[in-house]
Design a protein around this motif. Structure first.
Motif, PDB file in Angstrom:
ATOM      1  N   LEU A  53      -3.273 -19.344  -9.653  1.00 24.69           N
ATOM      2  CA  LEU A  53      -3.322 -21.031 -10.027  1.00 24.69           C
ATOM      3  C   LEU A  53      -2.551 -21.165 -11.240  1.00 24.69           C
ATOM      4  CD1 LEU A  53      -6.400 -22.421  -8.626  1.00 24.69           C
ATOM      5  CD2 LEU A  53      -4.179 -22.405  -7.506  1.00 24.69           C
ATOM      6  N   GLY A  54      -2.987 -20.216 -12.136  1.00 27.89           N
ATOM      7  CA  GLY A  54      -2.380 -20.268 -13.599  1.00 27.89           C
ATOM      8  C   GLY A  54      -0.889 -19.616 -13.796  1.00 27.89           C
ATOM      9  N   GLY A  55      -0.660 -18.883 -12.741  1.00 30.69           N
ATOM     10  CA  GLY A  55       0.577 -18.134 -12.845  1.00 30.69           C
ATOM     11  C   GLY A  55       0.398 -16.847 -13.576  1.00 30.69           C
ATOM     12  N   LEU A  56      -0.804 -16.319 -13.770  1.00 28.79           N
ATOM     13  CA  LEU A  56      -0.875 -15.020 -14.539  1.00 28.79           C
ATOM     14  C   LEU A  56      -0.705 -13.837 -13.765  1.00 28.79           C
ATOM     15  CD1 LEU A  56      -3.873 -15.918 -16.626  1.00 28.79           C
ATOM     16  CD2 LEU A  56      -1.561 -15.730 -17.411  1.00 28.79           C
ATOM     17  N   ASP A  57      -0.715 -14.105 -12.220  1.00 27.94           N
ATOM     18  CA  ASP A  57      -0.614 -12.941 -11.463  1.00 27.94           C
ATOM     19  C   ASP A  57       0.361 -13.386 -10.181  1.00 27.94           C
ATOM     20  OD1 ASP A  57      -0.896 -10.500  -9.890  1.00 27.94           O
ATOM     21  OD2 ASP A  57      -2.937 -10.773  -9.804  1.00 27.94           O
ATOM     22  N   GLU A  58       0.925 -12.646  -9.539  1.00 31.04           N
ATOM     23  CA  GLU A  58       1.804 -12.873  -8.318  1.00 31.04           C
ATOM     24  C   GLU A  58       1.015 -12.896  -6.990  1.00 31.04           C
ATOM     25  OE1 GLU A  58       5.128 -13.555  -8.349  1.00 31.04           O
ATOM     26  OE2 GLU A  58       5.567 -13.650 -10.208  1.00 31.04           O
ATOM     27  N   PRO A  59       1.131 -13.741  -6.018  1.00 24.89           N
ATOM     28  CA  PRO A  59       0.656 -13.686  -4.995  1.00 24.89           C
ATOM     29  C   PRO A  59       1.252 -12.499  -3.836  1.00 24.89           C
ATOM     30  CG  PRO A  59       1.661 -15.467  -5.040  1.00 24.89           C
ATOM     31  CD  PRO A  59       1.941 -14.852  -6.187  1.00 24.89           C
ATOM     32  N   ASP A  60       0.780 -11.951  -2.930  1.00 21.95           N
ATOM     33  CA  ASP A  60       1.403 -11.195  -1.806  1.00 21.95           C
ATOM     34  C   ASP A  60       2.344 -12.247  -1.040  1.00 21.95           C
ATOM     35  OD1 ASP A  60       0.218  -8.988  -2.812  1.00 21.95           O
ATOM     36  OD2 ASP A  60      -1.348  -9.033  -1.440  1.00 21.95           O
ATOM     37  N   SER A  61       1.682 -13.459  -0.755  1.00 27.23           N
ATOM     38  CA  SER A  61       2.241 -14.390  -0.156  1.00 27.23           C
ATOM     39  C   SER A  61       1.579 -15.945  -0.487  1.00 27.23           C
ATOM     40  CB  SER A  61       2.294 -14.155   1.319  1.00 27.23           C
ATOM     41  OG  SER A  61       1.133 -14.323   1.981  1.00 27.23           O
ATOM     42  N   GLY A  62       2.488 -16.789  -0.167  1.00 23.79           N
ATOM     43  CA  GLY A  62       2.017 -18.168  -0.350  1.00 23.79           C
ATOM     44  C   GLY A  62       2.654 -18.779  -1.567  1.00 23.79           C
ATOM     45  N   GLU A  63       2.361 -19.977  -1.908  1.00 26.85           N
ATOM     46  CA  GLU A  63       2.862 -20.713  -3.013  1.00 26.85           C
ATOM     47  C   GLU A  63       2.005 -21.482  -3.778  1.00 26.85           C
ATOM     48  OE1 GLU A  63       6.542 -23.877  -2.969  1.00 26.85           O
ATOM     49  OE2 GLU A  63       5.465 -23.873  -1.213  1.00 26.85           O
ATOM     50  N   VAL A  64       2.401 -21.619  -5.098  1.00 24.06           N
ATOM     51  CA  VAL A  64       1.304 -22.495  -5.891  1.00 24.06           C
ATOM     52  C   VAL A  64       2.545 -23.410  -6.597  1.00 24.06           C
ATOM     53  CG1 VAL A  64       0.466 -22.834  -8.238  1.00 24.06           C
ATOM     54  CG2 VAL A  64      -0.026 -20.639  -6.625  1.00 24.06           C
ATOM     55  N   ILE A  65       2.070 -24.898  -6.252  1.00 24.19           N
ATOM     56  CA  ILE A  65       3.064 -26.079  -6.917  1.00 24.19           C
ATOM     57  C   ILE A  65       2.269 -26.716  -8.088  1.00 24.19           C
ATOM     58  CG2 ILE A  65       3.959 -28.087  -6.625  1.00 24.19           C
ATOM     59  CD1 ILE A  65       4.080 -27.134  -3.397  1.00 24.19           C
ATOM     60  N   ILE A  66       2.782 -26.635  -9.236  1.00 24.75           N
ATOM     61  CA  ILE A  66       2.028 -27.213 -10.596  1.00 24.75           C
ATOM     62  C   ILE A  66       2.983 -28.566 -10.815  1.00 24.75           C
ATOM     63  CG2 ILE A  66       1.536 -26.846 -12.870  1.00 24.75           C
ATOM     64  CD1 ILE A  66       1.247 -23.932 -12.211  1.00 24.75           C
ATOM     65  N   ASP A  67       2.446 -29.555 -11.013  1.00 26.06           N
ATOM     66  CA  ASP A  67       3.068 -30.968 -11.233  1.00 26.06           C
ATOM     67  C   ASP A  67       4.523 -30.930 -10.506  1.00 26.06           C
ATOM     68  OD1 ASP A  67       3.194 -33.212 -12.590  1.00 26.06           O
ATOM     69  OD2 ASP A  67       3.823 -32.485 -14.537  1.00 26.06           O
ATOM     70  N   GLY A  68       4.295 -30.742  -9.144  1.00 23.36           N
ATOM     71  CA  GLY A  68       5.600 -30.789  -8.432  1.00 23.36           C
ATOM     72  C   GLY A  68       6.757 -29.696  -8.270  1.00 23.36           C
ATOM     73  N   ILE A  69       6.409 -28.788  -9.536  1.00 23.15           N
ATOM     74  CA  ILE A  69       7.151 -27.693  -9.556  1.00 23.15           C
ATOM     75  C   ILE A  69       6.658 -26.308  -8.593  1.00 23.15           C
ATOM     76  CG2 ILE A  69       8.459 -25.923 -10.890  1.00 23.15           C
ATOM     77  CD1 ILE A  69       9.403 -28.989 -11.154  1.00 23.15           C
ATOM     78  N   SER A  70       7.399 -25.628  -7.841  1.00 22.02           N
ATOM     79  CA  SER A  70       6.971 -24.323  -7.216  1.00 22.02           C
ATOM     80  C   SER A  70       7.074 -23.345  -8.103  1.00 22.02           C
ATOM     81  CB  SER A  70       7.962 -24.089  -5.916  1.00 22.02           C
ATOM     82  OG  SER A  70       7.400 -22.932  -5.432  1.00 22.02           O
ATOM     83  N   PHE A  71       6.113 -22.775  -8.737  1.00 22.38           N
ATOM     84  CA  PHE A  71       5.700 -22.019  -9.989  1.00 22.38           C
ATOM     85  C   PHE A  71       6.483 -20.625  -9.598  1.00 22.38           C
ATOM     86  CE2 PHE A  71       3.858 -18.578 -12.603  1.00 22.38           C
ATOM     87  CZ  PHE A  71       4.192 -19.129 -13.867  1.00 22.38           C
ATOM     88  N   TYR A  72       6.299 -20.290  -8.513  1.00 22.45           N
ATOM     89  CA  TYR A  72       6.603 -18.737  -8.232  1.00 22.45           C
ATOM     90  C   TYR A  72       8.132 -18.566  -7.808  1.00 22.45           C
ATOM     91  CZ  TYR A  72       1.971 -17.216  -9.033  1.00 22.45           C
ATOM     92  OH  TYR A  72       0.765 -16.929  -9.544  1.00 22.45           O
ATOM     93  N   ALA A  73       8.696 -19.674  -7.730  1.00 23.12           N
ATOM     94  CA  ALA A  73      10.077 -19.845  -7.616  1.00 23.12           C
ATOM     95  C   ALA A  73      11.167 -19.954  -8.673  1.00 23.12           C
ATOM     96  CB  ALA A  73      10.733 -21.201  -6.497  1.00 23.12           C
ATOM     97  N   LEU A  74      10.276 -19.942  -9.791  1.00 24.02           N
ATOM     98  CA  LEU A  74      11.036 -19.723 -11.304  1.00 24.02           C
ATOM     99  C   LEU A  74      11.350 -18.069 -11.357  1.00 24.02           C
ATOM    100  CD1 LEU A  74       8.783 -22.212 -13.162  1.00 24.02           C
ATOM    101  CD2 LEU A  74      10.915 -22.687 -12.003  1.00 24.02           C
ATOM    102  N   ASP A  75      12.205 -17.999 -12.476  1.00 23.77           N
ATOM    103  CA  ASP A  75      12.522 -16.693 -12.855  1.00 23.77           C
ATOM    104  C   ASP A  75      11.402 -16.227 -13.870  1.00 23.77           C
ATOM    105  OD1 ASP A  75      13.373 -17.563 -15.446  1.00 23.77           O
ATOM    106  OD2 ASP A  75      15.400 -17.609 -14.476  1.00 23.77           O
ATOM    107  N   LYS A  76      11.299 -15.017 -14.289  1.00 22.56           N
ATOM    108  CA  LYS A  76      10.444 -14.517 -15.256  1.00 22.56           C
ATOM    109  C   LYS A  76      10.303 -15.408 -16.651  1.00 22.56           C
ATOM    110  CE  LYS A  76       8.695 -10.458 -17.537  1.00 22.56           C
ATOM    111  NZ  LYS A  76       9.028  -8.996 -17.754  1.00 22.56           N
ATOM    112  N   LYS A  77      11.481 -15.723 -17.322  1.00 27.61           N
ATOM    113  CA  LYS A  77      11.707 -16.253 -18.297  1.00 27.61           C
ATOM    114  C   LYS A  77      11.410 -17.893 -17.986  1.00 27.61           C
ATOM    115  CE  LYS A  77      14.678 -17.700 -22.053  1.00 27.61           C
ATOM    116  NZ  LYS A  77      16.151 -17.505 -22.647  1.00 27.61           N
TER     117      LYS A  77
END
Length: 224
Positions: A53-77
C-alpha cells in the motif's frame, strides 16, 4: 473520498523453497482522514500489505491507487518522488542514519527533493515531540523513545497525506509506546491525515476507526 485503494493485490514469496502467498487477491479501500489498524498474527501478511500500500514493495499483480494516482504505473523516479511527498513512514526499527544529527535525519526527505525546511514548522515539530534539546544529537545518544519520536518527526516533515506506521511501539516500553501512539493520533487529528497502523496490539487496534484483520494473506474482516 477514497485515499488508498488496493485492487486484486497478490504477492508470493519463496520460503525454504515453498511459495507463500503474503497477499492473496486483496481488495481494500481506505477513506481520506481515516484511522485504520491492520491486525494479524506474525506471518499473517500485514507488513507485506503495508509495504504494498505504501509503495515499498512491488506486487506480483494488482493495483494500488493513492489519491487517484495508480502508483505502480509510475516509473521508478516518479514513484520515489510521489512517495516522499505523499506518504510518511514510521518503522519499528526507526531507520535513522547514524552519522546524521536528529535535525539532519528529520529534514532528509526534503533534502532528497532539494526542498528547504519550513523552519517554524520544523521547530513546532521538535517542540511538540520534545526534541528541541536533542536536535544536534546523533541517534546513538538518544533513548529508544526519543529515536522513535525523531522517526515520527521525519515522517511529519513533508506534511504527508498518509501516515503509515509498522508496529511503531514494538521496540518501546509501555509508557513510550503510549506516547508515540498519542503523537500519531494527534497528528492524524490536527492535519486530517489518513493513518494506517500495522499492529498485533489489540489495545492499539481498538482505538482505530476500523480494524482490518488479515490472515494467510487474506482479509478476514474490516475490508471494503
Amino acid at each position: 473520498m477514497v485515499m488508498v485503494e488496493a485492487k486484486h493485490l497478490t504477492k508470493t514469496y519463496q520460503a525454504h523453497g515453498n511459495p507463500v502467498k503474503a497477499a492473496d487477491n486483496i481488495n481494500l479501500e481506505i477513506e481520506k482522514g481515516e484511522y485504520a489498524a491492520i491486525c494479524g498474527q506474525s506471518g499473517a501478511g500485514k507488513s507485506t500489505l503495508m509495504h504494498l500500500l505504501g509503495g515499498l514493495d512491488e506486487p506480483d499483480s494488482g493495483e494500488v491507487i493513492i489519491d487517484g494516482i495508480s502508483f505502480y504505473a509510475l516509473d521508478k523516479k516518479q514513484k520515489a518522488i510521489f512517495r516522499r511527498k505523499k506518504i510518511g513512514f514510521v518503522f519499528q526499527t526507526f531507520h535513522l542514519l547514524p552519522y546524521l544529527s536528529v535535525w539532519e535525519n528529520i529534514i532528509l526527505p526534503l533534502s532528497l527533493d532539494h526542498r528547504e525546511a519550513e523552519l517554524p514548522f520544523l521547530e513546532h515539530i521538535l517542540n511538540t515531540l520534545g526534541l528541541e534539546e536533542k536536535k544536534n544529537s546523533l541517534p546513538e545518544e538518544l533513548s529508544g523513545g526519543q529515536q522513535q519520536r525523531a522517526a515520527i518527526a521525519r515522517a511529519f516533515i513533508t506534511r504527508p497525506s498518509i501516515l503509515i506506521a509498522d508496529e511503531p511501539t514494538g521496540n518501546l516500553d509501555s509508557r513510550s509506546g503510549k506516547n508515540v501512539m498519542d503523537l500519531l493520533k494527534k497528528s492524524h487529528e490536527i492535519y486530517g491525515q489518513t493513518l494506517l497502523v500495522v499492529t498485533h496490539n489489540e489495545q492499539i487496534a481498538n482505538e482505530a476507526d476500523r480494524i482490518i484483520r488479515i490472515s494467510d494473506g487474506k482479509i478476514l474482516g474490516g475490508g471494503s
